[in-house]
Scaffold this active site. Structure first.
Site, PDB file in Angstrom:
ATOM      1  CB  THR A   1      45.374  35.391  49.979  1.00  0.00           C
ATOM      2  OG1 THR A   1      45.477  36.823  50.070  1.00  0.00           O
ATOM      3  CG2 THR A   1      44.933  34.837  51.317  1.00  0.00           C
ATOM      4  CB  CYS A   2      45.920  36.530  45.032  1.00  0.00           C
ATOM      5  SG  CYS A   2      45.146  34.985  44.766  1.00  0.00           S
ATOM      6  CG  ASN A   3      44.177  40.430  46.684  1.00  0.00           C
ATOM      7  OD1 ASN A   3      44.811  40.762  45.692  1.00  0.00           O
ATOM      8  ND2 ASN A   3      42.910  40.084  46.653  1.00  0.00           N
TER       9      ASN A   3
ATOM     10  CB  SER B   1      38.621  41.710  50.572  1.00  0.00           C
ATOM     11  OG  SER B   1      38.691  40.747  51.576  1.00  0.00           O
TER      12      SER B   1
ATOM     13  CD  GLN C   1      36.338  34.186  46.826  1.00  0.00           C
ATOM     14  OE1 GLN C   1      35.878  35.137  47.468  1.00  0.00           O
ATOM     15  NE2 GLN C   1      36.288  34.133  45.521  1.00  0.00           N
TER      16      GLN C   1
ATOM     17  CD  GLN D   1      42.011  33.397  50.277  1.00  0.00           C
ATOM     18  OE1 GLN D   1      41.720  34.511  50.735  1.00  0.00           O
ATOM     19  NE2 GLN D   1      42.290  33.214  48.997  1.00  0.00           N
TER      20      GLN D   1
ATOM     21  CB  ALA E   1      35.884  27.344  23.632  1.00  0.00           C
ATOM     22  N   GLY E   2      36.309  30.337  25.634  1.00  0.00           N
ATOM     23  CA  GLY E   2      37.378  31.081  26.302  1.00  0.00           C
ATOM     24  C   GLY E   2      37.340  30.959  27.825  1.00  0.00           C
ATOM     25  CD  GLU E   3      40.979  33.657  32.020  1.00  0.00           C
ATOM     26  OE1 GLU E   3      41.169  33.873  33.209  1.00  0.00           O
ATOM     27  OE2 GLU E   3      41.528  34.299  31.096  1.00  0.00           O
TER      28      GLU E   3
END
Lengths: 284, 426
Positions: free
Chosen positions: B51-53, B110, B117, B121, B191-193
């Site tokens: 995963t990302c971590n 985590s 999540q 995963q 309209a940003g992230e």
């Protein structure tokens, strides 16, 4: 413990058992709200069902003993009110799979059943307190009062939760507050209870007028001026205005405050007016 | 041969993001890695959790020093300096491996304590290993037990119930105020992230009535097209604000784009019922705080989100001991299952079972055996014992053959075929 006018030891025992069940249900509902453990929740629901069943049996046994409706006096009407309130709590719980109203409604059921036992009972018996119209009149009025009590409880919760959200309280998403229903649900359910209360009170009062006309018009030609009748009429008018305003889009906060104020009016009409002001309409 | 469950991994606690990027696995790379580990006889079965971590490998090995072999293999596989890998790796054998995976599945390991999540995963990692054929008896059981443990922690504790991210808190607040989140009319300014991410979460929750408003209308139109919403011209943002149930703002404006007096006027004019939730995620704030003077308007800015996030994190932390106890209980259960597959244990239980059958049969024939003289009786005893030993010989030898996974699979088969449920346990 049992009022002198309450007939029979079995009957008193049923009432005491109902009180105990309501008390324990209140404790378990509160415990469940604080720490939502399934066992506590199931126990609370089971005890509330048991309490309501015992409360009903108490009323039924009373009815058999009196050979009349069981709520022809203050004791009976308060016990009926407690039963309706416990029933409404269970209906809301089953309908919405949510036990968060229990800690607020069950103690009120408990209180009314307890008051039924401790308030002074009159000795005079009124011969005309019987018949289908009278039974419908009292039943519908008690049902409406229970509906107004539910609306007041839901409104109280709306104000508490709303205040916490308004002040960005740190625990709006945690602890018991997080387990309360949403503001939207509280507002809608309060409005529905309000509607039920207004309709049943209107129907109950109509029945009362029919019964009063039949029974009192000869002996009490000015029966329409009785304080209790005016109190009930004003209560209906007040709630009708609140309901119309709510449906027209009044701020829910205002509606919630008016629901609580209205219930104070109900309590006054039910107790103080009944006991001290009404001449022909007081409970004995 | 000492077979054992092992793991080696690099997670957010021990490895920098740079290193984790280098060590991450796509599903194809994970499969290649496992095939290589089988080829070099480092593992006999296993799965990769990437995963990302974290990048972690779990498996069954026959090697005594599996850590060295795994570190050396991944150094070559990812082309990363071996000493860096060895210094920053987490590793373990036996219960340590099981405990680590169970803690990971429970969200205890985590970056955001209790995040949800990770369970998905872990499920994906198991599915991919099953499809690739790298997961066998022990890995299946390990990952199934990890998923069960994770679910148990989630249902029995409040570890994952308190959101700590800004969009998560925003969504929870919507749920505290409105009965049906999907029915809400949502106005998104900017309209940003942040707007895009929250719009995605709202869409996932079934919200369909989304309006987008931005100074550059094309950007709002692009978001509206993506999420099936409508576009509100910038000049009409105040009436749109007063008509919405939820307003989320995250513009880069330096002055409030929703000034208090105008907003109050619009709110008093609008024929609306019910509350208005304002989620101001901009710095400086987009919405004048004065709007909250209006009853039923609830305004949250980044400071409020921060407070809620801290409070929720503290609540989550308080649930850790209960979650750890659930993990420990699950580790013990898994360890008991794995121990029941040890060759010595299986042979011992099999012998006990067959010996019990032998004795039962002799006891059943006792009336006729009683007529035999002592020498003949002794011979019957010896004969049945010899039969039992001959029957046990092949399974006993067979259970020692093959790699670690094969041996455990055979042991599991013997247990099933002979219904060995704790026979002969002391």
């Amino acid at each position: 413990m049992a009022s002198p006018s309450s007939p029979g030891l079995t009957n008193a025992l049923l009432g005491v058992l109902a009180l105990a069940a309501y008390a324990l249900a209140s404790v378990f509902y509160t415990a469940y709200l604080r720490h939502p453990r399934l066992k506590a929740g199931r126990l609370a629901t089971g005890l509330a069902v048991l309490g309501a069943a015992l409360n009903f049996s108490f009323l039924y046994a009373r009815s058999l003993a009196l050979k009349n409706v069981p709520y022809a006096d203050l004791l009976g009407s308060m016990a009926l009110f407690g039963f309706f309130l416990a029933g409404m709590n269970l209906v809301l719980e089953v309908r919405h799979h949510d036990r968060s109203l229990g800690p607020f409604l069950m103690p009120v059921s408990l209180l009314f059943l307890l008051l039924a036992f401790v308030l002074p009972a009159g000795g005079e018996k009124r011969p005309n307190l019987k018949g289908a119209i009278f039974a419908f009149h009292v039943t519908l009025n008690m049902l409406s009062y229970a509906a107004f009590a539910v609306a007041a409880a839901l409104s109280g919760l709306y104000l508490v939760l709303g205040k916490k959200l308004k002040h960005r309280s740190k625990n709006v998403l945690a602890g018991p507050t997080a387990r309360l229903p949403s503001l939207g649900y509280l507002e809608r359910a309060a409005r529905t209870s309000l509607g039920v209360g207004v309709v049943t009170l209107a129907a109950g009062l109509s029945m009362g007028f029919a019964w009063g006309y039949h029974v009192w018009r000869v002996d009490h030609p000015f029966w329409l001026l009785d304080a209790k009748i005016w109190g009930a009429g004003l209560t209906l008018l007040f709630y009708f205005v609140v309901l119309v305003r709510a449906h027209r889009g009044a701020a829910p906060v205002t509606t919630a405050r008016l629901c609580i104020a209205g219930f104070v009016l109900v309590l006054l009409s039910y107790t103080a007016v009944n006991l001290f002001f009404s001449r022909i309409h007081s409970f004995t | 041969m000492q077979m054992d469950l092992v793991f080696v991994g690099w997670n957010h606690r021990v490895a920098s993001l740079d290193l984790r990027e280098k060590l991450s696995f796509t599903p194809e790379r994970a499969r290649e890695a496992m095939e290589g580990l089988f080829r070099e006889k480092i593992l006999t079965e296993g799965a990769v959790v990437s995963t990302c971590n974290r990048a972690e490998i779990y498996g069954l090995t026959d090697l005594d020093d599996s850590f060295e072999a795994l570190a050396s293999y991944f150094s070559r596989f990812h082309d990363v300096d071996g000493s860096v890998l060895r210094e920053s790796a987490l590793s373990g054998r036996g219960d340590v491996t099981v405990r680590h995976l169970f803690r990971v599945a429970s969200g205890l390991d985590s970056m955001v304590l209790g995040e949800a999540q990770i369970l998905g995963q872990i499920r994906d990692a198991h599915r991919r290993a099953t499809e690739a054929g790298t997961a066998r008896t022990v890995t299946h059981r390990l990952f199934q037990a990890a998923l069960e443990c994770g679910k148990k922690v989630r249902t029995r504790t409040a570890l994952g119930t308190r959101p700590t991210s800004v969009p998560g808190i925003a969504l929870s607040l919507v749920g505290r105020i409105f009965e049906e989140v999907a029915d809400c009319r949502v106005l998104l300014l900017g309209a940003g992230e942040t707007v895009e991410l929250t719009a995605r979460l709202l869409a996932d929750d079934g919200v369909t009535r989304m309006s987008f408003c931005n100074r550059t209308q094309e950007k709002a139109a692009a978001l509206a097209a993506e999420f099936g919403g409508t576009v509100v011209p910038w000049e009409e943002r105040i009436p749109a604000f007063a008509a919405a149930d939820v307003v989320l703002t995250a513009t880069g404006a330096t002055d409030p784009v929703i000034p208090g007096p105008e907003a109050k006027r619009a709110l008093s004019k609008a024929r609306r019922r019910g509350p208005l939730l304002v989620l101001d995620m901009a710095v400086p704030r987009d919405v004048d705080p004065a709007v909250e003077d209006v009853a039923d308007v609830y305004r949250y800015d980044l400071d409020a989100f921060g407070e809620l996030a801290r409070a929720n994190a503290a609540e989550r932390q308080a649930e850790v001991p209960l979650a750890e106890a659930i993990v420990e209980e699950s580790v013990e259960k898994f360890a008991a299952w794995l121990a029941s597959l040890s060759m010595t244990e299986v042979v011992k239980q099999l012998r006990f079972k067959l010996e019990a059958i032998r004795r039962d049969e002799l006891a059943r024939s006792e009336p006729r055996l009683a007529r035999l003289d002592p020498a003949d009786r002794e011979m019957v005893e010896r004969l049945t014992e010899a039969l039992l030993n001959k029957i046990l010989h092949n399974p006993t030898v067979g259970l020692k053959h093959g790699d670690a996974s094969q041996r455990l699979e055979l042991a599991a088969a013997v247990r099933t075929l002979f219904k060995l449920d704790g026979e002969g346990r002391e």
